[in-house]
Design an enzyme around this catalytic site. Structure first.
Site, PDB file in Angstrom:
ATOM      1  N   HIS A 153      63.163  46.414  68.700  1.00  0.00           N
ATOM      2  CA  HIS A 153      63.092  45.100  69.346  1.00  0.00           C
ATOM      3  C   HIS A 153      64.299  44.238  69.027  1.00  0.00           C
ATOM      4  O   HIS A 153      64.280  43.036  69.271  1.00  0.00           O
ATOM      5  CB  HIS A 153      61.810  44.376  68.908  1.00  0.00           C
ATOM      6  CG  HIS A 153      60.583  44.964  69.536  1.00  0.00           C
ATOM      7  ND1 HIS A 153      59.319  44.642  69.086  1.00  0.00           N
ATOM      8  CD2 HIS A 153      60.409  45.840  70.540  1.00  0.00           C
ATOM      9  CE1 HIS A 153      58.419  45.302  69.821  1.00  0.00           C
ATOM     10  NE2 HIS A 153      59.066  46.045  70.705  1.00  0.00           N
TER      11      HIS A 153
ATOM     12  N   SER B 149      49.505  45.107  65.158  1.00  0.00           N
ATOM     13  CA  SER B 149      48.218  44.915  65.848  1.00  0.00           C
ATOM     14  C   SER B 149      48.060  45.884  67.011  1.00  0.00           C
ATOM     15  O   SER B 149      47.011  45.943  67.644  1.00  0.00           O
ATOM     16  CB  SER B 149      48.117  43.476  66.375  1.00  0.00           C
ATOM     17  OG  SER B 149      49.148  43.264  67.346  1.00  0.00           O
TER      18      SER B 149
ATOM     19  N   ASN C 228      60.053  44.769  63.954  1.00  0.00           N
ATOM     20  CA  ASN C 228      60.497  43.513  63.344  1.00  0.00           C
ATOM     21  C   ASN C 228      61.987  43.302  63.545  1.00  0.00           C
ATOM     22  O   ASN C 228      62.742  44.271  63.702  1.00  0.00           O
ATOM     23  CB  ASN C 228      60.172  43.510  61.839  1.00  0.00           C
ATOM     24  CG  ASN C 228      58.684  43.678  61.577  1.00  0.00           C
ATOM     25  OD1 ASN C 228      57.864  43.433  62.456  1.00  0.00           O
ATOM     26  ND2 ASN C 228      58.328  44.152  60.389  1.00  0.00           N
TER      27      ASN C 228
ATOM     28  N   GLY D 261      51.069  47.554  59.543  1.00  0.00           N
ATOM     29  CA  GLY D 261      51.130  46.111  59.804  1.00  0.00           C
ATOM     30  C   GLY D 261      51.434  45.763  61.242  1.00  0.00           C
ATOM     31  O   GLY D 261      52.210  44.847  61.497  1.00  0.00           O
TER      32      GLY D 261
HETATM   33  C1  BV8 Z   1      58.884  46.569  78.578  1.00  0.00           C
HETATM   34  C2  BV8 Z   1      60.903  40.551  70.038  1.00  0.00           C
HETATM   35  C3  BV8 Z   1      59.597  47.368  80.642  1.00  0.00           C
HETATM   36  C4  BV8 Z   1      60.665  39.107  70.159  1.00  0.00           C
HETATM   37  C5  BV8 Z   1      58.928  41.552  70.932  1.00  0.00           C
HETATM   38  C6  BV8 Z   1      52.602  48.941  79.168  1.00  0.00           C
HETATM   39  C7  BV8 Z   1      53.793  49.659  79.050  1.00  0.00           C
HETATM   40  C8  BV8 Z   1      55.014  49.009  78.923  1.00  0.00           C
HETATM   41  C9  BV8 Z   1      55.060  47.614  78.900  1.00  0.00           C
HETATM   42  C10 BV8 Z   1      53.885  46.896  79.000  1.00  0.00           C
HETATM   43  C11 BV8 Z   1      52.663  47.550  79.127  1.00  0.00           C
HETATM   44  N1  BV8 Z   1      51.703  46.612  79.202  1.00  0.00           N
HETATM   45  C12 BV8 Z   1      52.276  45.386  79.096  1.00  0.00           C
HETATM   46  C13 BV8 Z   1      53.594  45.526  79.012  1.00  0.00           C
HETATM   47  C14 BV8 Z   1      54.552  44.421  78.929  1.00  0.00           C
HETATM   48  C15 BV8 Z   1      54.861  43.998  77.501  1.00  0.00           C
HETATM   49  C16 BV8 Z   1      53.660  43.978  76.624  1.00  0.00           C
HETATM   50  O1  BV8 Z   1      53.406  44.930  75.895  1.00  0.00           O
HETATM   51  N2  BV8 Z   1      52.946  42.872  76.653  1.00  0.00           N
HETATM   52  C17 BV8 Z   1      51.810  42.703  75.776  1.00  0.00           C
HETATM   53  C18 BV8 Z   1      51.718  41.244  75.361  1.00  0.00           C
HETATM   54  C19 BV8 Z   1      50.580  43.184  76.519  1.00  0.00           C
HETATM   55  N3  BV8 Z   1      55.887  44.854  76.930  1.00  0.00           N
HETATM   56  C20 BV8 Z   1      57.175  44.572  77.180  1.00  0.00           C
HETATM   57  O2  BV8 Z   1      57.531  43.652  77.890  1.00  0.00           O
HETATM   58  C21 BV8 Z   1      58.219  45.481  76.542  1.00  0.00           C
HETATM   59  N4  BV8 Z   1      59.178  45.830  77.515  1.00  0.00           N
HETATM   60  O3  BV8 Z   1      57.806  47.032  78.761  1.00  0.00           O
HETATM   61  O4  BV8 Z   1      59.926  46.717  79.430  1.00  0.00           O
HETATM   62  C22 BV8 Z   1      60.847  47.867  81.232  1.00  0.00           C
HETATM   63  C23 BV8 Z   1      60.834  49.130  81.820  1.00  0.00           C
HETATM   64  C24 BV8 Z   1      61.982  49.610  82.390  1.00  0.00           C
HETATM   65  C25 BV8 Z   1      63.144  48.840  82.371  1.00  0.00           C
HETATM   66  C26 BV8 Z   1      63.150  47.588  81.769  1.00  0.00           C
HETATM   67  C27 BV8 Z   1      61.988  47.093  81.202  1.00  0.00           C
HETATM   68  C28 BV8 Z   1      59.018  44.772  75.471  1.00  0.00           C
HETATM   69  C29 BV8 Z   1      58.180  44.396  74.316  1.00  0.00           C
HETATM   70  C30 BV8 Z   1      59.047  43.782  73.239  1.00  0.00           C
HETATM   71  C31 BV8 Z   1      58.894  42.279  73.249  1.00  0.00           C
HETATM   72  N5  BV8 Z   1      59.532  41.712  72.077  1.00  0.00           N
HETATM   73  N6  BV8 Z   1      59.608  41.183  69.872  1.00  0.00           N
HETATM   74  C32 BV8 Z   1      60.631  38.481  68.801  1.00  0.00           C
HETATM   75  O5  BV8 Z   1      60.382  39.147  67.782  1.00  0.00           O
HETATM   76  O6  BV8 Z   1      60.855  37.278  68.795  1.00  0.00           O
HETATM   77  S1  BV8 Z   1      57.285  41.944  70.757  1.00  0.00           S
HETATM   78  C33 BV8 Z   1      56.384  40.977  69.635  1.00  0.00           C
HETATM   79  O7  BV8 Z   1      55.166  41.680  69.352  1.00  0.00           O
HETATM   80  C34 BV8 Z   1      56.880  40.861  68.265  1.00  0.00           C
HETATM   81  O8  BV8 Z   1      58.212  40.732  68.167  1.00  0.00           O
HETATM   82  C35 BV8 Z   1      56.411  42.081  67.509  1.00  0.00           C
HETATM   83  O9  BV8 Z   1      57.497  42.891  67.287  1.00  0.00           O
HETATM   84  C36 BV8 Z   1      55.511  42.712  68.486  1.00  0.00           C
HETATM   85  C37 BV8 Z   1      54.302  43.387  67.950  1.00  0.00           C
HETATM   86  O10 BV8 Z   1      53.605  42.497  67.119  1.00  0.00           O
HETATM   87  P1  BV8 Z   1      53.151  43.030  65.688  1.00  0.00           P
HETATM   88  O11 BV8 Z   1      54.374  43.433  64.958  1.00  0.00           O
HETATM   89  O12 BV8 Z   1      52.089  44.044  65.847  1.00  0.00           O
HETATM   90  O13 BV8 Z   1      52.596  41.714  65.030  1.00  0.00           O
HETATM   91  P2  BV8 Z   1      51.162  41.048  65.236  1.00  0.00           P
HETATM   92  O14 BV8 Z   1      51.253  39.662  64.726  1.00  0.00           O
HETATM   93  O15 BV8 Z   1      50.687  41.284  66.626  1.00  0.00           O
HETATM   94  O16 BV8 Z   1      50.202  41.899  64.260  1.00  0.00           O
HETATM   95  C38 BV8 Z   1      50.375  41.794  62.856  1.00  0.00           C
HETATM   96  C39 BV8 Z   1      49.527  42.866  62.201  1.00  0.00           C
HETATM   97  O17 BV8 Z   1      49.775  42.842  60.809  1.00  0.00           O
HETATM   98  C40 BV8 Z   1      48.026  42.649  62.379  1.00  0.00           C
HETATM   99  O18 BV8 Z   1      47.414  43.884  62.670  1.00  0.00           O
HETATM  100  C41 BV8 Z   1      47.573  42.139  60.997  1.00  0.00           C
HETATM  101  O19 BV8 Z   1      46.264  42.556  60.679  1.00  0.00           O
HETATM  102  C42 BV8 Z   1      48.563  42.829  60.092  1.00  0.00           C
HETATM  103  N7  BV8 Z   1      48.819  42.151  58.814  1.00  0.00           N
HETATM  104  C43 BV8 Z   1      48.881  40.817  58.575  1.00  0.00           C
HETATM  105  N8  BV8 Z   1      49.160  40.619  57.259  1.00  0.00           N
HETATM  106  C44 BV8 Z   1      49.307  41.841  56.688  1.00  0.00           C
HETATM  107  C45 BV8 Z   1      49.091  42.818  57.676  1.00  0.00           C
HETATM  108  N9  BV8 Z   1      49.148  44.141  57.416  1.00  0.00           N
HETATM  109  C46 BV8 Z   1      49.436  44.507  56.144  1.00  0.00           C
HETATM  110  N10 BV8 Z   1      49.667  43.630  55.150  1.00  0.00           N
HETATM  111  C47 BV8 Z   1      49.609  42.299  55.372  1.00  0.00           C
HETATM  112  N11 BV8 Z   1      49.826  41.438  54.361  1.00  0.00           N
END
Ligand code: BV8
Length: 225
Positions: A106, A175, A89, A173
């Protein structure tokens, strides 16, 4: 060295009124991440990206930490060298709940980076392309200090070293969609740590030895009690 690694995601801040990314009202349902959370998006339309983060900076400043943030701050205070608190976060609520050491893998909404010289600086209020870097004086270079997709998250060596020695890994919290954070449970399990998921809906990741479901504001205080 920390023996407990805690990873939090957007779900821990949901009860503080901040939107998650992938739920029903998730941010990525209304905005394409390709338009606001990549270096390409910022190069194409910095005003659109600044507007997205300016709005979230206001929402985060108006939000209050909830019982889950407070419980983790208390856990860290009671075991100061044993708990590494890593968050995906960018809302600052862990610190505002009193957490002393937070690893913002992040980035943070209340910091800015100069795209020109790379200097980082605390930031309050709206940011725009008109802002001048206080370190190098370059106009138009300020960007949110947020790790966008395709950028390397912060402090990965520290996090991976802690996971490799952890006795306990707790994901709260999140996904488990975004890497490398989504892969932390695998590293911890391979190192022999007990792995626990605290989530509103379970991710179904078989690498978690224990899963507790419910709102973070209820299940996190119960877990750390
Ligand atoms: C990188 C900032 C390479 C933005 C964010 C494999 C390995 C490495 C990389 C990859 C890979 N496969 C794909 C990739 C690329 C990519 C990636 O993962 N893509 C995804 C879409 C498949 N990853 C990247 O690009 C990363 N960088 O790999 O760099 C590199 C290597 C060498 C040199 C240079 C570069 C960078 C990733 C970071 C991106 N930035 N955040 C912003 O915040 O504006 S990520 C974004 O998703 C969000 O910011 C958040 O931080 C993140 C994760 O989301 P969650 O926090 O899990 O939130 P979500 O809504 O998904 O889930 C909420 C959960 O809460 C749910 O489970 C729900 O049930 C639960 N919930 C809801 N209410 C409650 C609750 N739980 C409890 N109580 C409640 N009340």
């Amino acid at each position: 060295m920390s023996r407990i690694v805690v990873l939090t995601g957007a779900g821990i801040s949901a009860e503080s009124g901040l939107a998650t990314f992938r739920g029903d009202d998730g941010t990525w349902n209304s905005v394409r991440l390709e338009d606001v959370a990549t270096p390409g998006a910022f190069a194409r339309d910095p005003a659109k990206v600044h507007a997205f983060y300016n709005a979230r900076r206001v929402q985060a400043a108006q939000a209050q930490p909830n019982a889950a943030h407070v419980a983790l701050a208390r856990l860290q205070a009671e075991w100061p060298d044993a708990v590494l608190l890593v968050t995906q976060n960018v809302d600052g609520l862990h610190e505002r709940a009193g957490a002393a050491e937070v690893v913002h893998m992040h980035g943070q909404l209340d910091r800015a980076l100069c795209a020109g010289c790379g200097a980082g600086t605390p930031w309050v209020g709206a940011m725009s392309a008109a802002d001048v870097c206080t370190a190098c004086g370059r106009p138009g270079g300020m960007r949110p200090d947020i790790v966008w997709f395709g950028e390397m998250p912060y402090r990965m060596e520290l996090i991976e070293a802690a996971l490799a020695q952890a006795d306990l890994f707790v994901a709260i919290g999140t996904s488990g969609t975004v890497y490398p954070a989504a892969g932390f449970v695998e590293i911890a399990a391979a190192a022999g740590a007990r792995t626990v998921e605290l989530n509103l809906e379970p991710t179904g990741n078989p690498r978690f030895h224990e899963v507790r479901t419910g709102p973070a504001g209820e299940i996190v205080p119960a877990f750390v009690a």
